[in-house]
Design an enzyme around this catalytic site. Structure first.
Site, mmCIF file in Angstrom:
data_model
loop_
_atom_site.group_PDB
_atom_site.id
_atom_site.type_symbol
_atom_site.label_atom_id
_atom_site.label_comp_id
_atom_site.label_asym_id
_atom_site.label_seq_id
_atom_site.Cartn_x
_atom_site.Cartn_y
_atom_site.Cartn_z
ATOM 1 C CE LYS A 111 -4.027 -1.993 -0.169
ATOM 2 N NZ LYS A 111 -4.967 -1.826 -1.282
HETATM 3 C C1 LIG Z 1 -3.113 -7.203 3.646
HETATM 4 C C2 LIG Z 1 -3.688 -6.930 2.304
HETATM 5 N N1 LIG Z 1 -3.520 -7.839 1.341
HETATM 6 C C3 LIG Z 1 -4.034 -7.679 0.108
HETATM 7 C C4 LIG Z 1 -4.771 -6.556 -0.214
HETATM 8 C C5 LIG Z 1 -5.353 -6.456 -1.593
HETATM 9 O O1 LIG Z 1 -4.676 -5.522 -2.400
HETATM 10 P P1 LIG Z 1 -5.504 -4.618 -3.394
HETATM 11 O O2 LIG Z 1 -6.357 -3.701 -2.567
HETATM 12 O O3 LIG Z 1 -4.488 -3.884 -4.195
HETATM 13 O O4 LIG Z 1 -6.361 -5.513 -4.220
HETATM 14 C C6 LIG Z 1 -4.983 -5.572 0.758
HETATM 15 C C7 LIG Z 1 -5.823 -4.398 0.479
HETATM 16 O O5 LIG Z 1 -6.439 -3.801 1.301
HETATM 17 C C8 LIG Z 1 -4.418 -5.761 2.048
HETATM 18 O O6 LIG Z 1 -4.585 -4.849 3.019
#
Ligand SMILES: Cc1ncc(COP(=O)(O)O)c(C=O)c1O
Length: 346
Positions: free
Chosen positions: A48
């Protein structure tokens, strides 16, 4: 002449360029070659960081964000940490609306990073005024000079990964990647990364990981949001009870669903076999890889990249707690753990 000081100007300069690490033991007996993109190497310990810095710096370029502005976001924790970190360096106020499903560790960390945190009920519909989406929207309206990152619907979320994660993986695999396996929450990671990779080689297969209790897989297959698919589940950051605008469903070849329990056990397995202390969704992504291997998706020439989104330290009171695992029914009550055995022998 004095030697040059080799230092970064600030912590934000460390975002991106995370390592690709071969998986050796957790993939024992699998057909193919498997590599993890370890996003915990970002300074905020998750993927993120990439979207936070990209969206904030775009807003700065457009003159929307100026010193002293407030940044508002809905977040299961990781995006919040990244925004809080960037806000400290850049001089912004940070307000975060988080789901009550988020681990206590994550919420405590956000507060430690100076963010103002609103905890909102997890199991209400997205349009309920108590949901973290609606709370963030309201705070944005009420706070003068604020911006709302809105990661679920912001196309810059996709663009951040298109510009960084995708090119990094293409470069790190020397263009030899055949499969991308990535979690889908907002969908930014998988959509942006896949968009870049498929532009280089349209034959790369892109597999999204979804949770039981989430509407994404069914929506991908039918184009309809089926309310019957939606029910509470434990994994944080994976799947959704709405259809995120930051997901490019056309670029994803298929979705695979994983359970809360298997994902938790597989995260623990990755930690113990590979020495990589990974988060819950990394376990989910690895679990998807296991299921794909079982159904013989890969051959000896497959070069599979799986994205591990964050670090295990945020889940100490969850998947890495035997008590929590027992409480969820994921582990037998009174199971003798290795730690207990060691204490007994002593
Ligand atoms: C720990 C975690 N893994 C995976 C994701 C998924 O990523 P994306 O939001 O880019 O699909 C998030 C998103 O909030 C996350 O916080």
């Amino acid at each position: 002449m004095k030697n040059k000081i080799k230092a970064y100007n600030n912590i934000l300069e460390l975002i991106g360029n995370t390592p690709l690490v071969k998986l050796n033991r957790v993939t024992k007996g699998f057909t193919g070659n498997f590599y993890a993109k370890v996003e915990a190497f970002n300074p905020g310990h998750s993927a993120k960081d990439r979207i936070a810095i990209h969206i904030i710096e775009e807003a700065e370029r457009k003159g929307i964000l100026t010193e002293g502005s407030t940044i508002i976001e809905t977040t299961s924790g990781n995006t919040g940490f990244s925004i809080a970190m960037a806000s400290i360096i850049k001089g912004y106020d940070c307000i975060l609306a988080v789901s009550s499903k988020s681990s206590k560790d994550k919420i405590d960390i956000l507060r430690s990073m100076g963010a103002k945190v609103y905890v909102c009920p997890a199991h209400v519909s997205a349009d309920d005024p108590r949901s973290y989406y609606e709370v963030a929207k309201r705070l944005h309206k009420e706070t003068k000079g604020s911006i709302y990152i809105n990661q679920y619907f912001n196309q810059l979320n996709i663009e951040a990964h298109y510009k960084s994660t995708g090119p990094e993986i293409w470069d790190q695999t020397g263009g030899q990647i055949t499969h991308l396996v990535a979690c889908s929450g907002t969908g930014g990671t998988i959509s942006g990364t896949a968009r870049f990779l498929k532009e280089q080689n349209p034959n790369i297969k892109v597999i999204g990981v979804d949770a039981f209790g989430s509407a994404l897989k069914k929506y991908h297959e039918t184009g309809k949001l089926d309310e019957k698919e939606i029910y509470p589940y434990r994994i944080e950051g994976l799947g959704k009870n709405l259809i995120p605008g930051a997901t490019d469903f056309n670029i994803i070849d298929e979705y695979i669903k994983v359970t809360d329990s298997e994902s938790a056990h597989t995260a623990r397995e990755v930690s113990r076999t590979e020495g990589m202390f990974v988060g819950y969704t990394s376990g989910a992504a690895m679990q998807a890889l296991k299921q794909l291997n079982e159904r013989k998706e890969f051959d000896v020439n497959s070069n599979v990249v799986v994205i591990f989104p964050d670090h295990g330290s945020r889940y100490m009171s969850k998947i890495y707690s035997d008590q929590w695992m027992e409480d969820q029914g994921f582990m037998e009550t009174n199971a003798v753990t290795e730690t207990q055995e060691i204490q007994y022998v002593k």
